[in-house]
Scaffold this motif. Structure first.
Motif, PDB file in Angstrom:
ATOM      1  N   UNK A 117       0.830  -1.201   0.000  1.00  0.00           N
ATOM      2  CA  UNK A 117       0.000   0.000   0.000  1.00  0.00           C
ATOM      3  C   UNK A 117       0.872   1.261   0.000  1.00  0.00           C
ATOM      4  N   UNK A 118       1.833   1.329   0.906  1.00  0.00           N
ATOM      5  CA  UNK A 118       2.703   2.511   0.963  1.00  0.00           C
ATOM      6  C   UNK A 118       3.785   2.486  -0.111  1.00  0.00           C
ATOM      7  N   UNK A 119       4.091   1.299  -0.642  1.00  0.00           N
ATOM      8  CA  UNK A 119       5.098   1.197  -1.686  1.00  0.00           C
ATOM      9  C   UNK A 119       6.513   1.391  -1.189  1.00  0.00           C
ATOM     10  N   UNK A 120       6.773   1.006   0.057  1.00  0.00           N
ATOM     11  CA  UNK A 120       8.077   1.203   0.687  1.00  0.00           C
ATOM     12  C   UNK A 120       8.719  -0.153   0.972  1.00  0.00           C
ATOM     13  N   UNK A 121       9.993  -0.286   0.676  1.00  0.00           N
ATOM     14  CA  UNK A 121      10.728  -1.495   1.068  1.00  0.00           C
ATOM     15  C   UNK A 121      11.882  -1.181   2.009  1.00  0.00           C
ATOM     16  N   UNK A 122      12.318   0.075   2.058  1.00  0.00           N
ATOM     17  CA  UNK A 122      13.396   0.480   2.969  1.00  0.00           C
ATOM     18  C   UNK A 122      12.843   1.509   3.947  1.00  0.00           C
ATOM     19  N   UNK A 123      12.668   1.099   5.206  1.00  0.00           N
ATOM     20  CA  UNK A 123      12.119   2.013   6.220  1.00  0.00           C
ATOM     21  C   UNK A 123      13.218   2.723   7.001  1.00  0.00           C
ATOM     22  N   UNK A 124      14.469   2.505   6.603  1.00  0.00           N
ATOM     23  CA  UNK A 124      15.577   3.176   7.255  1.00  0.00           C
ATOM     24  C   UNK A 124      16.062   2.506   8.526  1.00  0.00           C
ATOM     25  N   UNK A 125      15.777   1.225   8.669  1.00  0.00           N
ATOM     26  CA  UNK A 125      16.157   0.503   9.892  1.00  0.00           C
ATOM     27  C   UNK A 125      17.613   0.043   9.840  1.00  0.00           C
ATOM     28  N   UNK A 126      18.223  -0.048  11.019  1.00  0.00           N
ATOM     29  CA  UNK A 126      19.587  -0.556  11.167  1.00  0.00           C
ATOM     30  C   UNK A 126      19.624  -1.544  12.322  1.00  0.00           C
ATOM     31  N   UNK A 127      20.116  -2.737  12.062  1.00  0.00           N
ATOM     32  CA  UNK A 127      20.248  -3.752  13.108  1.00  0.00           C
ATOM     33  C   UNK A 127      21.412  -4.661  12.753  1.00  0.00           C
ATOM     34  N   UNK A 156      17.297  -3.865   5.695  1.00  0.00           N
ATOM     35  CA  UNK A 156      17.740  -3.454   7.032  1.00  0.00           C
ATOM     36  C   UNK A 156      19.268  -3.442   7.064  1.00  0.00           C
ATOM     37  N   UNK A 157      19.841  -2.283   7.299  1.00  0.00           N
ATOM     38  CA  UNK A 157      21.295  -2.124   7.256  1.00  0.00           C
ATOM     39  C   UNK A 157      21.957  -2.903   8.395  1.00  0.00           C
ATOM     40  N   UNK A 158      23.009  -3.634   8.069  1.00  0.00           N
ATOM     41  CA  UNK A 158      23.770  -4.372   9.058  1.00  0.00           C
ATOM     42  C   UNK A 158      23.232  -5.754   9.367  1.00  0.00           C
ATOM     43  N   UNK A 159      22.080  -6.111   8.810  1.00  0.00           N
ATOM     44  CA  UNK A 159      21.454  -7.397   9.142  1.00  0.00           C
ATOM     45  C   UNK A 159      21.788  -8.440   8.087  1.00  0.00           C
TER      46      UNK A 159
END
Length: 249
Positions: A117-127, A156-159
């Motif tokens: 719906x939002x068309x987003x795959x990168x929410x800016x998360x880092x783990x 997700x960055x770092x995962x």
């Protein structure tokens, strides 16, 4: 975009931090959040136990609770899948069938909503860490959603995400199944735990708290230091986290 939160029983009563994470992620993505206070259980436990008529009262309450909502988003593929069963349950009922269809058409599991719906795959998360993902049966088989969790986790960055052997196998929770068939459930949970440990992952991620509580409880009893995280919590992470034997949080 106005989004109504469907908290689900397990999140509301056992893991409210998951609900908070879901709200924070959606708000960062620009959603206006509300929480209809009259919501209760979706009716799934009693429905799956064969109490159809008794379950309908809870279902009708949920249809009314979200009647004015534009979108309904929940942190559970299992509970959202129950909403999608309502049209079949109320088929032919002149008072409730259209309400059931309307609720189904605007209800989404969290990752579904973000991606489709939002068309987003990168929410800016880092783990930072190594994780594996458990597919819940109801989300995969009933809701039919297999891709959106992975589309988000890959960004997700770092995962580092390790594949889980026998990922389609049930963890043994199954709602009331774990209560009715505890011996079988225990063996299924043991098998799932073995597959998780084989990955070498520090973190186990899923989109359903029932599965996470079941697998996490078994891992804890075995003394295994695997961190359990709902995908909403992962998507809400912004700082590196070392889960096993490290000092960063």
């Amino acid at each position: 975009m106005r989004v109504s939160i469907f908290s689900t029983c397990l999140v509301d009563l056992m893991s409210p931090n998951v609900g908070i994470a879901m709200v924070e992620v959606l708000e960062r993505l620009g959603c206006e959040i509300d929480y209809p206070a009259s919501q209760v259980c979706c009716g799934q436990p009693t429905y799956n136990s064969g109490y159809l008529q008794e379950s309908k009262l809870a279902m009708q309450n949920m249809m009314l609770a979200f009647e004015a909502s534009d979108y309904v988003v929940g942190p559970s593929g299992s509970c959202i899948a129950m909403f999608h069963e309502y049209p079949k349950i109320f088929s032919g009922d002149p008072d409730w069938e259209l309400k059931a269809v309307a609720l189904k058409e605007k209800s989404y599991e969290l990752t579904q909503f973000i991606v489709k719906v939002l068309g987003v795959t990168d929410v800016g998360a880092t783990l930072e860490g190594t994780a594996t993902y458990h597919r819940s049966c109801h989300m995969t088989r009933l809701l039919g959603e297999k891709e959106t969790p992975f589309q988000l986790l890959e960004q997700v960055k770092g995962l580092k995400l390790e594949p889980l052997k026998n990922s389609d196998n049930c963890c043994g929770f199954g709602g009331t199944f774990a209560v009715k068939m505890p011996e079988i459930s225990e063996q299924m949970a043991n098998e799932k735990c073995g597959c998780v440990l084989d990955t070498g992952a520090d973190i186990l991620i899923s989109a359903d708290m029932g599965c996470l509580l079941n697998i996490g409880g078994r891992l804890s009893r075995k003394g295994e230091p695997v961190r359990i995280m709902h995908i909403a919590e992962v998507l809400n992470q912004h700082q590196p986290v070392v889960s096993k034997g490290g000092s960063r949080t």
